[in-house]
Enzyme design. Structure first.
Site, PDB file in Angstrom:
ATOM      1  CG  ASP A 101      -2.005   1.047   1.131  1.00 55.73           C
ATOM      2  OD1 ASP A 101      -2.316   1.494   0.015  1.00 55.73           O
ATOM      3  OD2 ASP A 101      -2.529   1.445   2.197  1.00 55.73           O
ATOM      4  CD  GLU A 146      -0.630   5.348  -4.224  1.00 53.95           C
ATOM      5  OE1 GLU A 146      -0.134   5.651  -3.111  1.00 53.95           O
ATOM      6  OE2 GLU A 146      -1.372   4.371  -4.386  1.00 53.95           O
ATOM      7  CG  ASP A 188      -8.393   4.415   0.348  1.00 53.25           C
ATOM      8  OD1 ASP A 188      -8.232   3.180   0.473  1.00 53.25           O
ATOM      9  OD2 ASP A 188      -7.600   5.244   0.804  1.00 53.25           O
TER      10      ASP A 188
END
Ligand code: GLC
Length: 673
Positions: free
Chosen positions: A312, A315, A425
């Site tokens: 997670d 990015e 999300d």
């Protein structure tokens, strides 16, 4: 046929695995197609006829047909997926222009930096793609939409294969704080007769959000817990974040600093950003040595019995950078006591909001790509991909004979060979239920087959009917994980009054697992899409390209789920006669043949409905009442759901679900029903 054009000095992304010679110089015979090298980068433009449909772009907002909006590949940590968002977490730069009168073709822009796809937003009938000056453009031809997608998939290599248990039902929540919470989740599912294959460990399992650590107070005996849970058929899947906490004495930090494995700022110092633990460094996963080192760190958890991970914040998400924070603080403090007018006030607000994921920060740190210093913004979209690659390459060494579950939030084409993704999300919104269906075929086109959304919605409070409908819609999705954010309403299915309905739906999923797995594996080995828009299989049908809320799943099934609040049915378009299957429970099935055309189909809240295509069949496992997980599904017998006048053949793939010994295609079972 594949055309390849190289511009400038492209950075090797690893997206493409098939050797393709450059050229031919002449562009394919596509009226109105132009590729130009301009000041602002490489610009590809193409005229679109009103009947053209644009498919693809992977994980992006909006519908199956991408026309009418601008999409930007610029991986972003943004938890508000509204219609005006131009970027989500990935960079999936492949699309197909589906045309009625002329040949359709695909475009892949291999550029790890920012790429803009204006798909008829500025001018309704123009598609303009703008990439950087250094990139490779591939044009992909083929006989049909399906064939173009297949040619592209051959180019980028075989998709990732998870263990079979990863197709079971999975439960997650940010906020399972300790062993007891995990035990309770498992116990409550099983007490209600609800099968469950995995429980996720979100950031709370770590010590101060430090990667590869386990909080000893809350999880005093992780190996013991893993073993106990496996005894109940449940796998524990911990999260790993990209940022490594800056803390003296923390070995991952200390080793990374000593070996020079972190990304550097302009001055050659380790770049400092902040995420969950506060200040962090980012492992330079674009560097081979650093990647090997970071991947090797997964070993510790695997030695404690862990066999699945989710990567997670890769990015990478940056709450703020140390340098920008200083600048912003200075400026805001200078405003103290001043009378802030409209402009000054909003400037202050922008300064604060602009702290997170600031594009300027991406320009302020560097990678060492095996001897070549590259500024992060040029390779931003392949960071998450390489973090996941780090893990997958390490698994090859740590557990070479077994499959390990792995999926990521950020991704780029190429990562599909190493793991899957979840779509980040989302919220407990009906519109996101629809979005989750629309994203699936687009992701599959880009090779990402192991995927799914947070069922029930991550942010916001879910409702019982939304969760039921969402489970119905996710019935065939390879990753079927219920996940929710800290502070939201509890979302485990046993929290709701109609637990019998949830049990029935999840058991139907387990009944369908042999089909889901078989179709997934066939899609992997044949470079096919598991989820497809209708027009891919019904190219002659004039309505099919307009259908935005139905998808084909594998060879036999079409899905048309309810995604509207309080609806008790919906319109369905059948491109040919199909058999409607209505199920209230595994043993409660009603079938009805419907003609080609438009139908209004009643779909009550307590039933799942799907359609079987003519001349096709699917296996439905006969399950004992007390199965707890896929581990209890051995020596299965099947009922067959079939639709056809004469005998129907189904190509059935199955294997042990865990080893990497797959069944070669000439040994796939052909079942005639
Ligand atoms: C990110 C993830 C989410 C996770 C949370 C806490 O928002 O997308 O799934 O629960 O971080 O780790």
């Amino acid at each position: 046929m594949i055309w390849k054009y190289i511009f400038g000095r492209p950075i090797e992304t690893g997206a493409v695995v098939m050797g393709v010679p450059e050229g031919p110089q002449d562009l394919p015979d596509i009226p109105g197609l132009k590729i130009q090298e301009q000041q602002e980068g490489v610009k590809l433009s193409c005229r679109m006829e009103s009947s053209d449909v644009v498919y693809g772009l992977g994980e992006q907002m909006r519908g199956i047909d991408k026309r009418g909006f601008t999409y930007i590949s610029d991986a972003l940590d943004d938890a508000v997926h509204t219609e005006d968002r131009h970027s989500l977490y990935g960079g999936h730069n492949f699309l197909i222009l589906g045309r009625r009168e002329q040949p359709s073709f695909g475009i892949f822009v291999d550029d790890p930096g920012r790429v803009v796809f204006d798909v008829g937003e500025t001018e309704m009938d123009q598609m303009v793609i703008t990439a950087g000056s250094d990139c490779v453009v591939y044009l992909v031809g083929g006989e049909s939409l399906k064939d173009i997608a297949k040619q592209f998939r051959r180019l980028i290599g075989r998709s990732y294969i998870p263990p079979k248990w990863a197709f079971g039902y999975q439960q997650s929540r940010w906020g399972y704080l300790n062993e007891e919470d995990v035990r309770e989740v498992v116990q409550k599912h099983h007490a209600q007769g609800i099968p469950l294959d995995a429980v996720y460990l979100d950031i709370d399992y770590m010590e101060d959000y430090k990667d590869f650590t386990v909080d000893k107070e809350r999880f005093p005996d992780l190996p013991g817990l893993v073993k106990e849970m496996k005894g109940r058929g449940v796998h524990l899947v911990p999260i790993i974040d990209a940022g490594v906490k800056i803390e003296e004495g923390y070995p991952v930090y200390e080793e990374g600093v000593a070996e020079g494995y972190f990304c550097k700022d302009e001055d050659g110092k380790d770049f400092v950003g902040a995420v969950w633990p506060g200040k962090v460094h980012f492992p330079d996963v674009l560097n081979t040595k650093a990647r090997e080192w970071f991947g090797g760190k997964y070993r510790g958890l695997m030695e404690q019995g862990i066999d699945g991970f989710w990567n997670d914040m890769n990015e990478p998400a940056i709450f703020y950078s140390e340098k920008n924070m200083e600048k912003v603080m200075d400026e805001i403090l200078s405003m103290r006591g001043k009378n802030l007018d409209l402009h000054a006030f909003f400037h202050m607000k922008d300064l604060l909001l602009g702290l997170s994921n600031n594009p300027e920060d991406h320009k302020s740190f560097y990678h060492d790509m095996d001897g070549v210093r590259v500024r992060h913004d040029r390779v931003h979209n392949i960071y998450g991909y390489h973090m996941t690659r780090a893990a997958a390459e390490a698994f090859e060494k740590i557990a070479p004979d077994k499959r390990t579950l792995l999926f990521s939030r950020s991704s780029y084409i190429g990562m599909h060979r190493y793991g899957g993704i979840w779509t980040g999300d989302n919220k407990s919104w009906w519109s996101h239920l629809l979005l989750s269906i629309q994203q699936m075929p687009a992701l599959n086109m880009c090779g990402i087959l192991y995927t799914g959304c947070d069922v029930g919605g991550f942010g916001g409070d879910t409702s019982e009917d939304l969760l039921l409908r969402w489970l119905g819609a996710a019935l065939f999705t390879p990753l079927m994980r219920n996940h929710a954010a800290l502070g939201t309403r509890r979302q485990e299915v046993y929290q709701f009054g109609h637990v019998d309905l949830f049990r029935a739906f999840i058991r139907i999923r387990y009944g369908l697992l042999p089909y889901i797995y078989s179709e997934y594996m066939k899609a992997v080995f044949q470079d096919e899409m598991y989820f497809r828009p209708l027009a891919f299989d019904y190219p002659e049908d004039v309505h099919a390209p307009r259908v935005e809320d139905q998808v084909l799943v594998g060879e036999s099934v079409m899905m048309a789920p309810v995604y509207t609040q309080n609806a008790t049915g919906r319109y369905v378009y059948l491109p040919e006669g199909m058999m409607l299957v209505r199920m209230r429970a595994l043993g409660d099935r009603v079938c009805e043949v419907l003609e080609k055309g438009h139908h209004y189909v009643d779909m009550a809240l307590d039933e799942v409905v799907f359609f079987v295509r003519k001349g096709h069949a699917l296996p439905l496992a006969v399950l004992d009442d007390d199965i707890r997980s896929t581990a209890d599904m051995r020596d299965l017998s099947y009922e067959w759901i079939r639709f056809g006048d004469g005998p129907v053949e189904y190509v059935f793939y199955d294997d042990d679900g865990i080893s990497r010994e797959y069944v070669p295609q000439d040994r796939w079972e052909h079942v005639v029903i």
